[in-house]
Design a protein around this motif. Structure first.
Motif, PDB file in Angstrom:
ATOM      1  N   GLY A   1      26.852 -30.570  -4.070  1.00 38.76           N
ATOM      2  CA  GLY A   1      26.400 -30.401  -5.364  1.00 38.76           C
ATOM      3  C   GLY A   1      25.158 -29.267  -5.381  1.00 38.76           C
ATOM      4  O   GLY A   1      24.907 -29.384  -5.708  1.00 38.76           O
ATOM      5  N   ALA A   2      25.379 -29.151  -3.775  1.00 39.05           N
ATOM      6  CA  ALA A   2      23.579 -28.747  -3.610  1.00 39.05           C
ATOM      7  C   ALA A   2      24.583 -26.531  -4.006  1.00 39.05           C
ATOM      8  O   ALA A   2      25.456 -26.399  -4.084  1.00 39.05           O
ATOM      9  N   ILE A   3      23.422 -26.036  -4.775  1.00 46.58           N
ATOM     10  CA  ILE A   3      23.366 -24.809  -6.031  1.00 46.58           C
ATOM     11  C   ILE A   3      22.186 -23.920  -5.069  1.00 46.58           C
ATOM     12  O   ILE A   3      21.037 -24.217  -5.189  1.00 46.58           O
ATOM     13  N   SER A   4      22.858 -23.791  -3.698  1.00 47.17           N
ATOM     14  CA  SER A   4      22.038 -22.145  -3.158  1.00 47.17           C
ATOM     15  C   SER A   4      20.638 -22.548  -2.451  1.00 47.17           C
ATOM     16  O   SER A   4      20.190 -22.208  -1.725  1.00 47.17           O
ATOM     17  N   VAL A   5      20.713 -23.794  -2.145  1.00 45.14           N
ATOM     18  CA  VAL A   5      19.968 -24.669  -1.027  1.00 45.14           C
ATOM     19  C   VAL A   5      20.076 -25.420  -0.390  1.00 45.14           C
ATOM     20  O   VAL A   5      21.996 -25.565   0.458  1.00 45.14           O
ATOM     21  N   ASP A   6      19.729 -25.895   1.174  1.00 45.07           N
ATOM     22  CA  ASP A   6      20.141 -26.064   2.343  1.00 45.07           C
ATOM     23  C   ASP A   6      20.653 -27.749   2.640  1.00 45.07           C
ATOM     24  O   ASP A   6      19.607 -28.551   1.731  1.00 45.07           O
TER      25      ASP A   6
ATOM     26  N   SER B   1      17.407 -29.047   1.603  1.00 41.31           N
ATOM     27  CA  SER B   1      16.411 -28.954  -0.067  1.00 41.31           C
ATOM     28  C   SER B   1      15.846 -27.705   0.545  1.00 41.31           C
ATOM     29  O   SER B   1      15.371 -27.266  -0.711  1.00 41.31           O
ATOM     30  N   LYS B   2      16.020 -27.079   1.151  1.00 36.09           N
ATOM     31  CA  LYS B   2      15.435 -25.403   1.079  1.00 36.09           C
ATOM     32  C   LYS B   2      16.388 -24.147   0.289  1.00 36.09           C
ATOM     33  O   LYS B   2      17.307 -24.295   1.232  1.00 36.09           O
ATOM     34  N   GLY B   3      15.652 -23.346  -0.350  1.00 33.96           N
ATOM     35  CA  GLY B   3      16.714 -22.436  -0.785  1.00 33.96           C
ATOM     36  C   GLY B   3      16.818 -21.320   0.451  1.00 33.96           C
ATOM     37  O   GLY B   3      15.847 -20.955   0.794  1.00 33.96           O
ATOM     38  N   HIS B   4      17.935 -20.736  -0.161  1.00 34.38           N
ATOM     39  CA  HIS B   4      18.219 -19.279   0.892  1.00 34.38           C
ATOM     40  C   HIS B   4      18.521 -18.458  -0.233  1.00 34.38           C
ATOM     41  O   HIS B   4      19.178 -18.657  -0.995  1.00 34.38           O
TER      42      HIS B   4
END
Ligand SMILES: [Zn+2]
Length: 626
Positions: free
Chosen positions: A136-141, A144-147
């Motif tokens: 379910g995560a879209i380019s967050v770890d 919840s940090k985005g990369h």
């Protein structure tokens, strides 16, 4: 020379001359002449050592094309190959890549433990950012940090970028390159429940659709117009639909095949947003239904779906169009997804799934043809995760199945055994195939993980992944003196690591400082920002401050408002500053991407500079003629 030998010779030639050796697809369609005799079904023609050695070409690569078959495990590839080309045949695109490996696709639970069966969000995030994350995560770890994504990094490094899918553009695979949200269903400004803290009005980066506009790939093509019809609730463009916002921000919006055909250039001043269906694209083949005991019925043949979009909107055509719009001196990164292999596998729709695999295979052929002619392009073909469909020997007693008549006239039984009738068939946790051609393709060989693909591509494109370093040399220029109420041209350059800036203007005196005005949120175009401001009427010294949204790079410059100064002074640009591309003004209110707000009468008012608009219009006219 029998057909098999002809094919095999072509395969050898494929690898002997790097970059110019891919044989015509037709050569691969030829199957073995007689598989019943010794050697009649082999795919190799003698020892492959020299051919394999020659297929290994060191990077870097100027261009990378990453093609994803969503849910395209080994069984889905085999089902499509058996049906369309026969058991001994070859998929002319997917099977033509000379270097092949497998990769692991597991995702993580939020506590960091392994989740053996991933979804498309976690898997896409893995190759987009090099980071394992939760379903379910879209380019967050998992924290919840985005990369930063491959597409964002390629753009920051000056490459052109493209993102193509047969799904709605908000779907996980296209979304992972352009957005960072905690939940994959955060499609548009109306998805309040699904977006939560990611909504603009809650201080987040906005829905996936809004972030697609912020990321500003040169080319974005797919479905999902429904979410772009929604109206922004907050941010720099409130009360306009996202399509209107896109036009205001300089996008060329295409809604039909004719719209797309009329577009002949795409760049950061005029990127292309093409959406050709409300949701996912209709499939190529008409639907078939698997049932309990269904494989005992007469075998069916797949038929074309009446709903299929215009042939100029097939995945192969969109891939060709994207390449045409992206190729050039800068190099490019292009992601192409065949999305509905997965979606039709979920639906136990064998013909639907097969047609989408053939569709992707045709897009792979387009990519390989370009790579072959170009000689400096890495092509990678892989999947995000494995799926349900299995070729079985006899009709399974309790699970769904269907019998298909293949091209060679045999019956193939396909089973869907991970959900009951009407349910959604499940992803599976098997490793999947990854195949490559061109400079850097050796990195797909053997057993890798999905996250390796990020580093393979970033390495091939030699991407600097330090965005602050890419904006470190930025400059800001304003004229020294301006008459009260005159016009100030502001120019920033070198903000390569940033996609937006936020700015303000304040008076130097302490009393006036409280009255600082926002310039608003502005798109950075090719590292540059060009704005036109109306000077305050009150004489004095003023400071302009711009901050890069992605890197935090802070720029300041001062100017003086004085009676008798020129009303439209020219700035003397820094001699070392690169050329600045002005942000687009596109007829739609002419707000010059200057939004933020309310700019009070007592201080600076942001206005579109007519001259800037004319310059841009001329630049675009040149680009279209080219
Ligand atoms: Zn799925």
């Amino acid at each position: 020379m029998n057909a098999r030998t002809t094919f095999a010779r072509s395969a050898i030639a494929l690898t002997l001359v790097a970059g110019a050796a891919l044989a015509a697809p037709a050569a691969y369609a030829a199957g073995p002449s007689d598989p019943s005799v010794p050697g009649g079904a082999t795919r190799n023609d003698g020892d492959q050592t020299a051919a394999l050695r020659d297929a290994i070409v060191a990077g870097p690569a100027k261009n990378v094309i990453l093609l994803i078959g969503d849910g395209m495990g080994d069984s889905e590839i085999t089902v499509a190959r058996d049906y369309q080309y026969g058991a001994g045949g070859r998929l002319p695109g997917i099977d033509a890549l000379p270097l092949t490996g497998s990769y692991t696709t597991y995702s993580l639970n939020k506590d960091g433990s392994a989740d053996y069966v991933p979804d498309s969000a976690a898997t896409g995030s893995a190759w987009a950012t090099g980071t394992k994350t939760y379903d379910g995560a879209i380019s967050v770890d998992i924290a919840s940090k985005g990369h930063d994504t491959l597409l964002e990094l390629a753009k920051a490094n000056g490459r052109k970028t493209g993102n193509v899918s047969t799904a709605e553009l908000q779907d996980a695979t296209p979304a992972v390159q352009a957005a960072h949200v905690a939940g994959r269903k955060c499609y548009g400004p109306d998805s309040a429940k699904q977006c939560g803290a990611d909504l603009l009005e809650n201080g987040g980066k906005g829905s996936i659709s809004e972030q697609i506009l912020d990321t500003r790939a040169d080319v974005t093509l797919g479905g999902g117009s429904e979410s772009f019809e929604q109206t922004a609730k907050a941010g720099a463009w409130p009360s306009a639909t996202l399509f209107q916002q896109a036009a205001t921000r300089g996008y060329q919006v295409a809604r039909t095949a004719a719209d797309l055909a009329a577009i002949s250039a795409a760049d950061q001043a005029g990127p292309v947003l093409g959406t050709f269906s409300a949701g996912n694209f209709p499939t190529r083949f008409a639907e078939t239904t698997a049932t309990v005991g269904g494989a005992d019925a007469a075998p069916v043949t797949c038929t074309e779906s009446a709903d299929r979009l215009d042939s100029s909107l097939s995945l192969a055509s969109l891939t060709q169009k994207s390449i045409d719009l992206l190729k050039g001196d800068k190099g490019f990164f292009l992601q192409v997804e065949g999305a509905s292999i997965d979606k039709q596998d979920h639906a136990a729709n064998a013909c639907g799934q097969i047609g989408e695999t053939i569709d992707l295979d045709e897009a792979v052929q387009v990519a390989l043809d370009f790579a072959k002619a170009d000689g400096n392009t890495l092509v990678i073909v892989t999947a995000d995760h494995a799926h349900t469909s299995q070729i079985v020997d006899s009709t399974p007693p309790t699970s769904l199945s269907i019998a298909l008549k293949t091209t060679e006239g045999s019956t193939m039984k396909v089973s869907y055994g991970t959900a009951g009738a009407g349910g959604s068939q499940q992803h599976t946790g098997s490793q999947v195939r990854i195949a490559g051609y061109g400079p850097g393709a050796a990195n797909v060989v053997g057993l890798t993980d999905q996250t390796d693909n990020f580093f393979t591509i970033a390495g091939a494109l030699q991407l600097n992944r330090d965005l602050p370093a890419l904006s470190a040399g930025a400059t800001l220029t304003v004229p020294e003196k301006v008459a009260p109420g005159g016009t100030i041209a502001l120019a920033a350059a070198g903000l390569n690591g940033d996609r937006q800036v936020n700015g303000s203007v304040s008076a130097a005196g302490a009393a006036a400082r409280a009255a600082a005005e926002t310039i608003g949120r502005t798109d950075v175009i090719d590292g540059g920002v060009g704005l036109s401001l109306t000077a305050p009427t009150e004489p004095g010294q003023y400071t302009v401050a711009l901050t890069g949204e992605q890197t935090g790079k802070a720029l300041t410059a001062t100017f003086t408002v004085a009676e008798g100064a020129p009303t439209t002074p020219t700035a003397s640009p820094s001699p070392t500053a690169p050329a600045v591309a002005l942000p687009p003004t596109d007829g739609n209110g002419g707000s010059l991407a200057l939004t933020g707000g309310t700019v009070g009468a007592a201080a600076l008012v942001a206005l579109a500079l007519i001259a800037a608009g004319l310059l841009l219009a001329r630049a675009r006219a040149r680009a279209r003629r080219a």
